[in-house]
Design an enzyme around this catalytic site. Structure first.
Site, PDB file in Angstrom:
ATOM      1  N   TYR A   1     -13.676  45.636  -6.844  1.00 34.98           N
ATOM      2  CA  TYR A   1     -12.456  44.807  -6.693  1.00 34.98           C
ATOM      3  C   TYR A   1     -11.841  44.908  -5.266  1.00 34.98           C
ATOM      4  O   TYR A   1     -11.514  43.795  -4.796  1.00 34.98           O
ATOM      5  CB  TYR A   1     -11.564  45.256  -7.858  1.00 34.98           C
ATOM      6  CG  TYR A   1     -12.125  44.886  -9.292  1.00 34.98           C
ATOM      7  CD1 TYR A   1     -11.917  43.545  -9.768  1.00 34.98           C
ATOM      8  CD2 TYR A   1     -12.647  45.861 -10.110  1.00 34.98           C
ATOM      9  CE1 TYR A   1     -12.700  43.260 -11.103  1.00 34.98           C
ATOM     10  CE2 TYR A   1     -13.236  45.787 -11.262  1.00 34.98           C
ATOM     11  CZ  TYR A   1     -13.098  44.245 -11.700  1.00 34.98           C
ATOM     12  OH  TYR A   1     -13.750  44.090 -12.938  1.00 34.98           O
TER      13      TYR A   1
ATOM     14  N   ASN B   1     -10.585  33.953 -14.687  1.00 36.89           N
ATOM     15  CA  ASN B   1     -11.731  33.017 -14.167  1.00 36.89           C
ATOM     16  C   ASN B   1     -12.334  32.148 -15.191  1.00 36.89           C
ATOM     17  O   ASN B   1     -12.529  32.542 -16.333  1.00 36.89           O
ATOM     18  CB  ASN B   1     -12.749  33.640 -13.548  1.00 36.89           C
ATOM     19  CG  ASN B   1     -14.176  32.861 -13.187  1.00 36.89           C
ATOM     20  OD1 ASN B   1     -13.901  31.623 -12.946  1.00 36.89           O
ATOM     21  ND2 ASN B   1     -15.231  33.522 -13.215  1.00 36.89           N
TER      22      ASN B   1
ATOM     23  N   CYS C   1     -17.869  36.216 -11.337  1.00 38.47           N
ATOM     24  CA  CYS C   1     -16.927  37.646 -11.695  1.00 38.47           C
ATOM     25  C   CYS C   1     -17.754  38.625 -12.399  1.00 38.47           C
ATOM     26  O   CYS C   1     -17.541  40.033 -12.131  1.00 38.47           O
ATOM     27  CB  CYS C   1     -15.907  37.242 -12.360  1.00 38.47           C
ATOM     28  SG  CYS C   1     -16.043  36.516 -14.039  1.00 38.47           S
ATOM     29  N   HIS C   2     -18.833  38.435 -13.051  1.00 36.36           N
ATOM     30  CA  HIS C   2     -19.927  39.284 -13.340  1.00 36.36           C
ATOM     31  C   HIS C   2     -20.530  40.310 -12.193  1.00 36.36           C
ATOM     32  O   HIS C   2     -21.027  41.435 -12.431  1.00 36.36           O
ATOM     33  CB  HIS C   2     -21.014  38.793 -14.297  1.00 36.36           C
ATOM     34  CG  HIS C   2     -22.153  38.067 -13.483  1.00 36.36           C
ATOM     35  ND1 HIS C   2     -21.547  36.765 -13.263  1.00 36.36           N
ATOM     36  CD2 HIS C   2     -23.228  38.363 -12.702  1.00 36.36           C
ATOM     37  CE1 HIS C   2     -22.746  36.182 -12.692  1.00 36.36           C
ATOM     38  NE2 HIS C   2     -23.494  36.982 -12.294  1.00 36.36           N
TER      39      HIS C   2
ATOM     40  N   GLU D   1     -30.303  38.601 -12.472  1.00 38.01           N
ATOM     41  CA  GLU D   1     -30.354  38.322 -11.125  1.00 38.01           C
ATOM     42  C   GLU D   1     -31.058  39.490  -9.957  1.00 38.01           C
ATOM     43  O   GLU D   1     -31.224  39.160  -8.867  1.00 38.01           O
ATOM     44  CB  GLU D   1     -28.735  38.456 -10.583  1.00 38.01           C
ATOM     45  CG  GLU D   1     -27.974  37.200 -10.933  1.00 38.01           C
ATOM     46  CD  GLU D   1     -26.577  36.894 -10.828  1.00 38.01           C
ATOM     47  OE1 GLU D   1     -25.971  36.010 -11.035  1.00 38.01           O
ATOM     48  OE2 GLU D   1     -26.164  37.855 -10.027  1.00 38.01           O
TER      49      GLU D   1
END
Length: 170
Positions: free
Chosen positions: A103, A127, A135-136, A162
């Site tokens: 963050y 979001n 945001c993941h 990913e």
């Protein structure tokens, strides 16, 4: 009119909400109304209609699931927020697939003081367009996965997908 489409994914349906070709919400739920009620009152006043295909947005999701991890980046989107929140959401879109940030690092990427980590957390929790605003990809600096609006298992799957830890369908 706000158009909605449900797109199947390995972690459950992904609802896409679009207005005139611009994505205004997306999230892992089977019920479009769960996202629709989070929209601004002016958008909700337009009504909601479920459609078969949103075109480029749903094509981008299918390409992402097939392994083109940057496919979501080209989809136009719009979500409300303060100037700070908009900067944080824009910075989120710059975090590359297969990488994560804390963050505090997200705040720095947005040009905000490192002490703005709380604002970064708030921007992630508010979001409306997951996973297009990824945001993941934000993890707590203390370790672990932290929270995720659609559940930690969905966040874990997205990060594994990913990073290449999940075989992509051909």
């Amino acid at each position: 009119m706000i158009d909605a489409q449900l797109v199947p994914t390995p972690v459950g349906p992904l609802v896409l909400l679009s207005r005139e070709g611009v994505l205004v919400a997306a999230g892992f739920t089977a019920d479009p109304s769960q996202l629709f009620i989070r929209l601004t009152p002016d958008l909700r006043a337009e009504g909601l209609e479920v459609v078969d295909d949103l075109g480029p947005a749903s094509e981008a999701v299918r390409a992402y699931l097939a392994g083109d991890l940057t496919a979501l980046d080209a989809v136009p989107l719009s979500q409300p927020g303060t100037p700070t929140r908009r900067r944080l959401h824009a910075a989120l879109r710059e975090v590359k697939p297969g990488t994560t940030v804390s963050y505090g690092e997200l705040a720095v990427l947005a040009g905000l003081p490192r002490t703005a980590a709380r604002a970064a957390g708030s921007a992630c929790s508010q979001n409306l367009i997951a996973p297009f605003v990824p945001c993941h990809r934000v993890l707590p600096s203390s370790g672990g996965y932290g929270g995720y609006y659609y559940g930690v298992p969905v966040k874990e799957w997205l990060l594994a997908h990913e990073s290449g830890a999940i075989a992509n369908p051909k």
